[in-house]
Scaffold this motif. Structure first.
Motif, short mmCIF file in Angstrom:
data_model
loop_
_atom_site.label_atom_id
_atom_site.label_comp_id
_atom_site.label_asym_id
_atom_site.label_seq_id
_atom_site.Cartn_x
_atom_site.Cartn_y
_atom_site.Cartn_z
N GLU A 230 32.86 -43.45 23.71
CA GLU A 230 34.36 -43.06 23.68
C GLU A 230 35.10 -43.48 22.52
N GLY A 231 34.69 -44.60 21.83
CA GLY A 231 35.39 -45.14 20.84
C GLY A 231 36.49 -46.13 21.19
N VAL A 232 37.24 -46.57 20.27
CA VAL A 232 38.59 -47.47 20.54
C VAL A 232 39.79 -46.69 19.93
N ILE A 233 40.70 -46.28 20.84
CA ILE A 233 41.79 -45.73 20.34
C ILE A 233 42.80 -46.71 19.79
N ALA A 234 43.75 -46.33 18.80
CA ALA A 234 44.64 -47.09 18.17
C ALA A 234 45.96 -47.14 19.09
N ASN A 235 46.73 -48.36 18.85
CA ASN A 235 48.07 -48.59 19.72
C ASN A 235 48.78 -47.43 19.56
N ASP A 236 48.81 -46.60 18.46
CA ASP A 236 49.81 -45.27 18.40
C ASP A 236 49.45 -44.38 19.21
N GLY A 237 48.15 -44.15 19.93
CA GLY A 237 47.55 -43.24 20.40
C GLY A 237 47.41 -41.87 19.81
N LYS A 238 47.45 -42.04 18.49
CA LYS A 238 47.10 -40.72 17.70
C LYS A 238 45.75 -41.06 17.17
N SER A 239 45.21 -42.10 16.81
CA SER A 239 43.85 -41.91 16.07
C SER A 239 42.80 -42.96 16.79
N TYR A 240 41.83 -43.27 16.27
CA TYR A 240 40.86 -44.18 16.68
C TYR A 240 40.59 -45.40 15.61
N LEU A 241 40.68 -46.48 16.24
CA LEU A 241 40.01 -47.67 15.34
C LEU A 241 38.63 -47.41 15.02
N TYR A 242 38.08 -47.03 16.20
CA TYR A 242 36.36 -46.83 16.07
C TYR A 242 36.26 -45.43 16.89
#
Length: 349
Positions: A230-242
């Motif tokens: 599922e990857g890792v979502i960024a803190n902003d909740g809009k994009s993915y770190l991975y």
């Protein structure tokens, strides 16, 4: 009498010294000869058994094309510079503008174009945009039509980003077109520079193995993309770190990376994160098997009924029939691919 005796002694001493000098000279000469022969033998052994000092560099990894430097933007008008920079921003951070919580519109799955087109489409063999401007419009067998760049970009939105097509006249589409044109600056028409697209790695003699790929994924990919992909979502909740590699937020079954050969070539020279084409970490077999594992996992489906109107033009690893050849969907997806390639070559019109 004594004079004669002394003279004889002197002559004997002279002959003795002369003989000694000759013997010493011969000894030195013999020693030098032995040293020469030993060195010659060692040199000959090294020459025969050791690798040559000069090793030819793999030409695949030299003289690769690169994107134009940013300083060259100064030659353009302020309006053109702004448009190109916005286009690059959209490619690098698509989800911020066009993701589920995007500031412009909600048209995609939250991944960024950059997740598949590394470094905003400028990474050699990172699925870059080097040859796009020089080669479009062009005929593509997948659609059976001549496609322009708008169609190509929207294909990515509808397949890799599992979203909706953009309006061709929109500010965002025009900015991405301007940026892709900029990346292709200086590429001659109808040419494809070295380092373009995805590297074609050597094929396997066997079928790809998703189970082996799962083990390698756990060792080398899971720390970023997570155990369930599922990857890792960024803190902003809009994009993915991975980014997610499978599941509802990943690319769908119509994406180019859903073909195992494309995914294998992509990860071979770009993954795990941080490797480069000069120093890859995965072996060819590992890349093939990871690709098989990732693309064996569930993901969104796309209606592909209009793809490949000429079924004989389908790639060897296109995973959906019907086919012009007698091989199964399973073999087309996972291999072994060599029999398929040989059949296609033998029946080429």
């Amino acid at each position: 009498m004594n004079g004669k005796i002394n003279e004889k002694k002197i002559k004997r001493l002279f002959f003795f010294l002369k003989a000694l000098v000759i013997l010493l000279f011969l000894a030195v000469l013999s020693l030098a000869g032995n040293i020469f022969l030993q060195n010659f033998a060692v040199h000959s052994t090294k020459s025969n058994n050791a690798p040559k000092a000069f090793v030819k560099i793999d030409s695949n990894f030299t003289s690769l094309w690169t994107a134009p430097s940013d300083w060259r933007l100064m030659r353009l008008s302020p309006k053109e510079q702004q448009q190109i920079k916005y286009g690059r921003e959209l490619i690098a951070h698509t989800s911020q503008y066009l993701g589920p919580k995007g500031s412009v519109a909600a048209t995609s799955n939250g991944m960024n174009c950059q997740n598949c087109h590394l470094n905003a489409g400028t990474q050699p063999w990172g699925n870059n945009y080097f040859a796009v401007e020089a080669n479009y419009p062009k005929f593509r067998a997948r659609s059976g039509t001549v496609e322009n760049q708008v169609k190509r970009i929207n294909d990515c939105f509808e397949r890799s980003l599992n979203g909706k097509a953009l309006d061709s006249a929109s500010k965002e589409m025009q900015a991405m077109l301007a940026y892709i044109k900029w990346v292709g600056t200086d590429v001659p028409k109808k040419k494809t520079p070295k380092g373009t697209g995805i590297f074609k790695i050597k094929g396997l003699a066997r079928a790809t193995d998703p189970e082996k790929g799962h083990l390698i994924y756990a060792q080398k990919c899971q720390s970023c993309h997570q155990a369930n992909g599922e990857g890792v979502i960024a803190n902003d909740g809009k994009s993915y770190l991975y980014p997610p590699l499978w599941g509802k937020n990943s690319y769908n079954t119509g994406a180019g990376l859903y073909r195992i050969s494309n995914f294998a070539g992509y990860v071979k020279l770009n993954m795990p994160l941080g490797v480069t084409y000069e120093r890859p970490q995965l072996t060819d077999e590992e890349a093939w098997d990871i690709a098989a594992f990732v693309n064996s996992m569930p993901r969104p489906a796309k209606d592909l009924s209009n793809d490949w109107p000429d079924i004989a033009a389908k790639p060897f690893d296109h995973p959906f029939g019907p086919y012009a050849d007698p091989f199964s969907e399973k073999q087309h997806k996972y291999g072994p691919y060599k029999p398929i390639k040989e059949w296609k070559e033998a029946h080429r019109k």
